[in-house]
Design an enzyme around this catalytic site. Structure first.
Site, short mmCIF file in Angstrom:
data_model
loop_
_atom_site.label_atom_id
_atom_site.label_comp_id
_atom_site.label_asym_id
_atom_site.label_seq_id
_atom_site.Cartn_x
_atom_site.Cartn_y
_atom_site.Cartn_z
N LYS A 162 0.75 -1.01 0.10
CA LYS A 162 0.02 0.04 0.05
C LYS A 162 0.77 1.20 0.03
CE LYS A 162 -3.95 1.95 2.75
NZ LYS A 162 -4.55 1.71 3.88
N SER A 180 -9.83 2.07 2.95
CA SER A 180 -8.75 2.80 1.89
C SER A 180 -7.95 1.86 1.04
CB SER A 180 -8.20 3.97 2.69
OG SER A 180 -7.07 3.28 3.57
N SER A 202 -9.55 -0.31 7.07
CA SER A 202 -9.09 -0.24 5.75
C SER A 202 -8.48 -1.59 5.28
CB SER A 202 -8.26 0.86 5.50
OG SER A 202 -8.75 2.22 5.63
N1 GLN Z 1 -12.60 3.99 6.31
C1 GLN Z 1 -12.23 4.27 7.47
C2 GLN Z 1 -11.89 5.92 7.29
O1 GLN Z 1 -12.22 6.49 6.40
C3 GLN Z 1 -11.12 3.72 7.76
C4 GLN Z 1 -9.68 4.30 7.42
C5 GLN Z 1 -8.42 3.51 7.50
O2 GLN Z 1 -8.54 2.35 7.99
N2 GLN Z 1 -7.37 3.91 7.05
O3 GLN Z 1 -11.45 6.33 8.46
#
Ligand code: GLN
Length: 498
Positions: free
Chosen positions: A80, A155, A179
């Protein structure tokens, strides 16, 4: 033929060991498949053909010389794009880091290099890991290999899509509020958020430091265990790193293959039912029945404060975001924009660079975070959220007095369509309803594919007490034995041009 690309990392490692396949051939096949499918999937922000093939050649040579190698040596991996890789672009899918070349490697990257896994490239994500769909990437979204009209989660949608589309058997993600797990759920892949501190965060570009954790993205539970064992362990450069190693995860996976006698599994009442799609609930219920048939004892537990976890997260996370992202000032990294007119002062360069470099979602969270930390509001927002965080931790403590692991659906729905939620901030945030409690408490949690609903994958979440990642892997292996979901991805039939 390159049918070997459909195999798991551990099966590929076996072929490499026995000499039936070289890392150069395997890595070339992955890179060629990435080239062929990127036009439709867009999982990558940067592909490092040269670097990956150089590692592969080195591993092949070492193997030919009879050197002792790491069990995963020669198996390609994708990363990532929020983990720093020396001299290889690292952007967090943000314009503000466009063109930046990190001067060092994250600890997880050092470990991967030492073990000889060719790094094929950096994967797409929501900008600075903020989102649940990759629609907030500054470089365009990733598409879900199960249905190109749908989001791959976020994400970490790029890592999940690359693994689901058989471009690469292994990837790394990061999980602050889900994410790794939510993309796993909607792409039919295995996604793990280890215990907070079990994997070093050194070199992970921070979103919300008290919640962030790096973890594996794979197609099988065994591969995830192998990868977590490779990247985990104490790191003196991360002050929150756990001093002691975890119990063997690969041994726990083997155990999960036998039976689940004596394992107490708790269904979290607050994380199922209302708000969860019927198709998701029925796959979840079937998986629970299956665990019962394998000998697990199933009970229902209540974690009443989970109802406030999402609200607390969306205060604590932006507070940390606002301070972590202060370092992007237009001077030290990447993009620098000078004001169109007027004097060039550091403040004006900073404002122009941040204005041009950050996307709307990142700006929204920085503003929210600055607000909740400001004098006069601190106690009402940030202070209350921290109290909720403690109550969520206590709910977990009480639940784990009764059961060994907790389970729930990973996400309330299967993959949704592009555009469906991107303008409705609340709808997007609600994707994280089931994943956030584990981040607030620092406990390990993973998503494992449990079945399909209307042809789309559904993830099953398993949560364990801190440092008991092994207990979670054991149950995950059992769930996985129900059905090979990853193997049914339509991308299996794609070979060549779009
Ligand atoms: N969807 C969550 C957010 O928008 C998770 C983000 C993450 O785990 N980096 O904050």
């Amino acid at each position: 033929m390159t049918d070997f690309l459909f195999k798991s990392a551990s099966e590929l490692a076996e072929l490499l060991r026995s000499g039936e396949l070289t890392s150069t051939d395997l890595t070339t096949a992955c890179l060629d498949r990435i080239d062929a499918l990127e036009g439709r999937v867009h999982a990558f922000l940067h592909v490092d053909r040269e670097g990956a093939l150089a590692t592969a050649a080195k591993v092949d040579q070492a193997r030919a010389a009879g050197d002792e190698l790491h069990p995963l040596a020669g198996v390609p991996i994708a990363i990532k794009d929020n983990m720093v890789t020396r001299a290889v672009p690292t952007t967090c899918a943000s314009k503000i880091l466009d063109g930046w070349l990190p001067p060092y490697d994250a600890t997880v990257i050092e470990k991967i290099k030492e073990a000889g896994l060719p790094i094929v490239g950096k994967t797409n994500m929501d900008e600075f890991a903020m989102g649940s769909s990759t629609e907030h990437s500054a470089f365009g979204p990733t598409r879900n290999p199960w249905d190109l009209e749908r989001i791959p989660g976020g994400s970490g949608g790029g890592s999940a899509a690359a693994v689901a589309a058989f471009m690469v058997p292994l990837a790394l993600g990061s999980d602050t509020g889900g994410s790794i797990r939510q993309p796993g759920s909607v792409t039919g892949t295995v996604g793990v958020k280890p215990t907070y501190g079990a994997v070093s965060r050194y070199g992970l570009i921070a979103m919300a430091s008290s919640l962030d954790q790096i973890g594996p993205v794979t197609r099988t539970v065994e591969d995830a265990a192998l990868l977590q064992e490779l990247i985990g362990g104490h790191d003196p450069r991360d002050s929150t790193s756990l001093p002691e190693p975890l119990d063997s995860l690969t041994a726990a996976v083997k155990n999960g293959e036998m039976d689940l006698k004596g394992v107490r599994v708790g269904i979290v009442r607050e994380l199922t039912g209302e708000g969860y799609e019927p198709g998701v609930v029925s796959v979840f219920d079937a998986a629970v029945d299956y665990l019962r048939s394998r000998g697990a004892e199933i009970v229902e537990v209540s974690c009443p404060n989970f109802d406030y976890a999402l609200a607390a997260y969306y205060l604590i996370m932006p507070a940390e975001v606002s301070s972590n992202l202060a370092r992007f000032d237009g001077m030290r990294y990447g993009l620098r924009v000078e004001p169109d007119e007027g004097p060039i002062t550091s403040e004006r360069v900073m404002a122009a660079s941040r204005g041009a470099g950050f996307g709307d979602e990142v700006k929204r969270r920085i503003i929210l975070g600055t607000h909740v930390l400001s004098a006069g509001y601190f106690d009402a927002y940030y202070g209350s959220a921290q109290k909720v965080r403690t109550l969520v931790q206590r709910d977990f403590d009480a639940a784990f007095d009764q059961v060994d692991v907790l389970v729930s659906p990973t996400a309330p729905t299967t993959a949704f369509k592009f555009g469906e939620k991107v303008d409705d901030v609340m709808a997007m945030y609600l994707n994280d309803i089931a994943t956030i409690p584990a981040n607030l408490a620092g406990v390990p949690a993973m998503s494992v594919p449990a079945g399909l609903s209307d042809g789309l994958p559904v993830g099953f979440q398993i949560i364990a007490p801190a440092r008991r990642d092994d207990a979670m892997y054991r149950v995950a292996r059992a769930v996985e034995m129900m059905e090979d979901v990853a193997g049914q991805c339509p991308a299996k039939d794609w070979n060549g041009e779009a």
